[in-house]
Design a protein around this motif. Structure first.
Motif, short mmCIF file in Angstrom:
data_model
loop_
_atom_site.label_atom_id
_atom_site.label_comp_id
_atom_site.label_asym_id
_atom_site.label_seq_id
_atom_site.Cartn_x
_atom_site.Cartn_y
_atom_site.Cartn_z
N ALA A 149 0.87 -1.18 0.00
CA ALA A 149 0.00 0.00 0.00
C ALA A 149 0.90 1.23 0.00
N PRO A 150 1.38 1.66 -1.18
CA PRO A 150 2.38 2.74 -1.23
C PRO A 150 1.93 4.03 -0.57
N GLY A 151 0.65 4.39 -0.73
CA GLY A 151 0.13 5.61 -0.11
C GLY A 151 0.95 6.84 -0.47
N ALA A 152 1.33 6.95 -1.74
CA ALA A 152 2.22 8.04 -2.15
C ALA A 152 1.56 9.40 -1.97
N ASN A 153 0.32 9.50 -2.42
CA ASN A 153 -0.40 10.77 -2.25
C ASN A 153 -1.22 10.76 -0.97
N ASP A 154 -1.81 9.60 -0.65
CA ASP A 154 -2.67 9.45 0.53
C ASP A 154 -2.00 8.53 1.53
N ASN A 155 -1.12 9.02 2.47
CA ASN A 155 -0.95 10.45 2.61
C ASN A 155 0.52 10.76 2.85
N ALA A 156 1.40 10.08 2.09
CA ALA A 156 2.81 10.45 2.20
C ALA A 156 3.03 11.90 1.81
N SER A 157 2.18 12.43 0.91
CA SER A 157 2.35 13.82 0.49
C SER A 157 2.13 14.78 1.66
N GLY A 158 1.07 14.56 2.44
CA GLY A 158 0.81 15.43 3.58
C GLY A 158 1.86 15.31 4.67
N LEU A 159 2.31 14.08 4.92
CA LEU A 159 3.33 13.87 5.95
C LEU A 159 4.66 14.47 5.51
N ALA A 160 5.02 14.31 4.25
CA ALA A 160 6.24 14.94 3.73
C ALA A 160 6.15 16.45 3.82
N GLY A 161 4.95 17.00 3.63
CA GLY A 161 4.76 18.43 3.78
C GLY A 161 5.03 18.89 5.20
N ALA A 162 4.58 18.11 6.19
CA ALA A 162 4.82 18.47 7.58
C ALA A 162 6.31 18.42 7.91
N LEU A 163 7.01 17.42 7.39
CA LEU A 163 8.45 17.34 7.60
C LEU A 163 9.17 18.53 6.97
N GLU A 164 8.76 18.88 5.76
CA GLU A 164 9.41 20.00 5.08
C GLU A 164 9.10 21.33 5.77
N ALA A 165 7.88 21.50 6.24
CA ALA A 165 7.55 22.71 6.98
C ALA A 165 8.42 22.83 8.23
N ALA A 166 8.67 21.71 8.89
CA ALA A 166 9.54 21.73 10.06
C ALA A 166 10.96 22.14 9.70
N ARG A 167 11.47 21.62 8.59
CA ARG A 167 12.82 22.01 8.16
C ARG A 167 12.92 23.51 7.93
N VAL A 168 11.90 24.07 7.30
CA VAL A 168 11.94 25.49 6.92
C VAL A 168 11.68 26.41 8.11
N LEU A 169 10.63 26.13 8.88
CA LEU A 169 10.26 27.03 9.96
C LEU A 169 11.18 26.93 11.17
N SER A 170 11.85 25.80 11.33
CA SER A 170 12.76 25.63 12.47
C SER A 170 13.99 26.54 12.36
N LYS A 171 14.18 27.17 11.23
CA LYS A 171 15.28 28.12 11.06
C LYS A 171 14.93 29.49 11.65
N HIS A 172 13.68 29.66 12.08
CA HIS A 172 13.21 30.94 12.57
C HIS A 172 12.60 30.77 13.96
N LYS A 173 12.41 31.88 14.64
CA LYS A 173 11.78 31.87 15.96
C LYS A 173 10.43 32.58 15.88
N PHE A 174 9.49 32.09 16.68
CA PHE A 174 8.13 32.61 16.65
C PHE A 174 7.60 32.78 18.07
N PRO A 175 6.79 33.80 18.32
CA PRO A 175 6.21 33.99 19.66
C PRO A 175 5.35 32.83 20.12
N GLY A 176 4.53 32.27 19.20
CA GLY A 176 3.68 31.13 19.53
C GLY A 176 4.33 29.82 19.12
N SER A 177 3.82 28.72 19.65
CA SER A 177 4.37 27.39 19.37
C SER A 177 3.79 26.81 18.08
N ILE A 178 4.64 26.04 17.39
CA ILE A 178 4.24 25.35 16.16
C ILE A 178 4.44 23.86 16.37
#
Length: 462
Positions: A149-178
């Motif tokens: 069950a490869p689940g490439a789009n459902d839902n490896a795409s969404g999980l990969a998006g969360a990982l990538e968002a973490a890579r990008v946003l972790s370079k910055h600081k924010f008042p609220g938690s993510i």
């Protein structure tokens, strides 16, 4: 599509709504830096890795290092930890789990395990915005945990998006938690989301928004449409746990289309309009697709604001299908069905939304409105959190005709706790209030009364 700043687009209004004070300019350079940092290549690499585990079915193998849900979730944990190591330990990475049994799709005792990464806010760490993707996958038979069950789009795409968002946003600081969340058990009954939502409520999390990403990589619809320029945001109306008294008040005062989830969805729409080139967001006034569900629902069930972000044109030949070819049609959720540039575009939408929400002050609390049988309308509110004085510049009132889907008129009113809109009749418009930071970021708009309150303790639902 024009790319106006957050500050300028919401100042557009009729002459009567011209601002009397100057709103701080939005730090649009930060958002553009974040957008450009999102990598389609890294997302593709992550999706290929997840597909490589063969199946990620909730009931599948947990001991193998190369196949099954166990190997997949350990890899996700390790990847979040690598991201944390790169930012000097800025993420708290942990497993979150519970045992499920006696359910139709989980009959035997099974540990459902989420992987959570928290980037703590510098000013208001108890305020959270969450991006989630699902770890698990399935084929035609929801109980078949052995077939690929490869689940490439459902839902490896969404999980990969969360990982990538973490890579990008972790370079910055924010008042609220993510929070970046890999949730399990979605195909078996939304169990990972139930576990996380219940834990968040127990721990008293103040959740400004949940962005559930479920299928963000397909651009070729079953309807024959190929489109990489639109996305859908599903957002429920009235809170599920609204009390009888609140429902009675809403009947006379409105709020059916201004729940916190709806105004969170409008916020996502606004980010796309201003900062994501060639992306139009379709706001859908429904909890999810017709008769179907996703991992934002358990949060909505407990009264938290949450929306589903996903592709516009689904391909059902690639969803919940055994891998096969019949009558010249290839079935199955395989890697060839994912458009990585499109997945990166929707990941950018998430990352920018979370950055703006976390940079902004908390949404104003206990917003009230008065003006019956009067030519004027008065709004009152309280600050959303104790740490607001470090980031808060002031507040902004909004209004729109009741037939409009987005906020059309606004006025920045400064650091006050009430404001009267003269000669604007309460009967003719919907109203709301947003908080504005010193660097120009706005909270979502809060509709007056319990129907629009963002945090449970402000709506009488704690």
């Amino acid at each position: 599509m024009s790319r106006l700043s957050l500050a300028s687009i919401f100042l557009s209004s009729l002459a009567v709504a011209a601002p009397s004070l100057a709103q701080p300019a939005t730090d649009s350079e930060l958002l553009e830096e974040i957008r450009q940092d999102v990598s389609a290549d890294r997302i593709e690499k992550d999706i290929r890795t997840l597909v490589g585990f063969g199946t990620r079915h909730t009931l599948s193998e947990t001991e193998s290092e190369t196949r099954g849900i166990g190997a997949a979730r350990r890899w996700v944990h390790d990847e979040f930890q690598r991201i944390s190591d790169a930012c000097g330990g800025c993420l708290e990475v942990y497993y979150q789990s519970d045992f499920i049994e006696g359910e139709k799709r989980i009959p035997e005792r099974t540990e459902v395990v989420n992987v959570i990464a928290v980037q703590r806010g510098t000013v208001d760490p108890g305020r959270y915005v969450i991006m989630s993707g699902d770890i698990d996958s399935r084929v035609s038979d929801v109980m078949d945990y052995k077939s690929d069950a490869p689940g490439a789009n459902d839902n490896a795409s969404g999980l990969a998006g969360a990982l990538e968002a973490a890579r990008v946003l972790s370079k910055h600081k924010f008042p609220g938690s993510i929070v970046y969340a890999g949730l399990s058990g979605e195909e078996q009954g939304l169990f990972g989301g139930r576990i996380m939502a219940a834990k968040a409520k127990k721990d008293g999390w103040r959740i400004t928004g949940v962005l559930n990403n479920d299928m963000i990589g397909n651009i070729e619809g079953i309807n024959g449409v190929i489109n990489n320029t639109t996305a859908r945001v599903f957002m429920e109306g009235t809170r599920m746990n609204e009390s009888a008294d609140e429902a009675r008040a809403r009947r006379f005062r409105g709020g059916e289309v201004d729940s916190p989830s709806r105004n969170l969805g409008r916020y996502v729409h606004r980010i796309a309009d201003e900062y994501i080139p060639n992306l139009d967001v379709m706001m859908i006034y429904r909890l999810d697709r017709f008769g179907r569900g996703g991992h934002h629902r358990p949060f909505n069930d407990l009264g938290y604001p949450g929306v589903r972000i996903m592709e516009t044109n689904e391909n059902y030949n690639r969803q919940h299908q055994d891998l096969r070819t019949e009558n010249g049609i290839r079935y199955g959720d395989v890697i060839e069905g994912v458009n990585f540039d499109y997945a990166a575009k929707l990941t950018s939408l998430n990352a920018l939304t979370m950055a703006a929400l976390s940079k902004a002050p908390a949404p104003p609390a206990r917003v009230t409105i008065e003006g019956a049988v009067s030519p004027d309308t008065t709004l009152k509110w309280q600050r959303g959190s104790a740490g607001d004085d470090k980031v808060l510049a002031g507040y902004k009132v909004y209004w729109r005709l009741t037939s409009e889907s987005t906020w059309t008129h606004s006025r920045y009113v400064g650091n006050v706790d009430e404001y009267t809109l003269e000669d604007i009749v309460i009967d003719n418009y919907f109203f709301g209030v947003a908080a504005v930071s010193k660097d120009g970021f706005e909270s979502p708009v809060v509709y007056p009364g319990p129907a629009g309150a963002f945090y449970l303790e402000e709506s009488g639902q704690d």
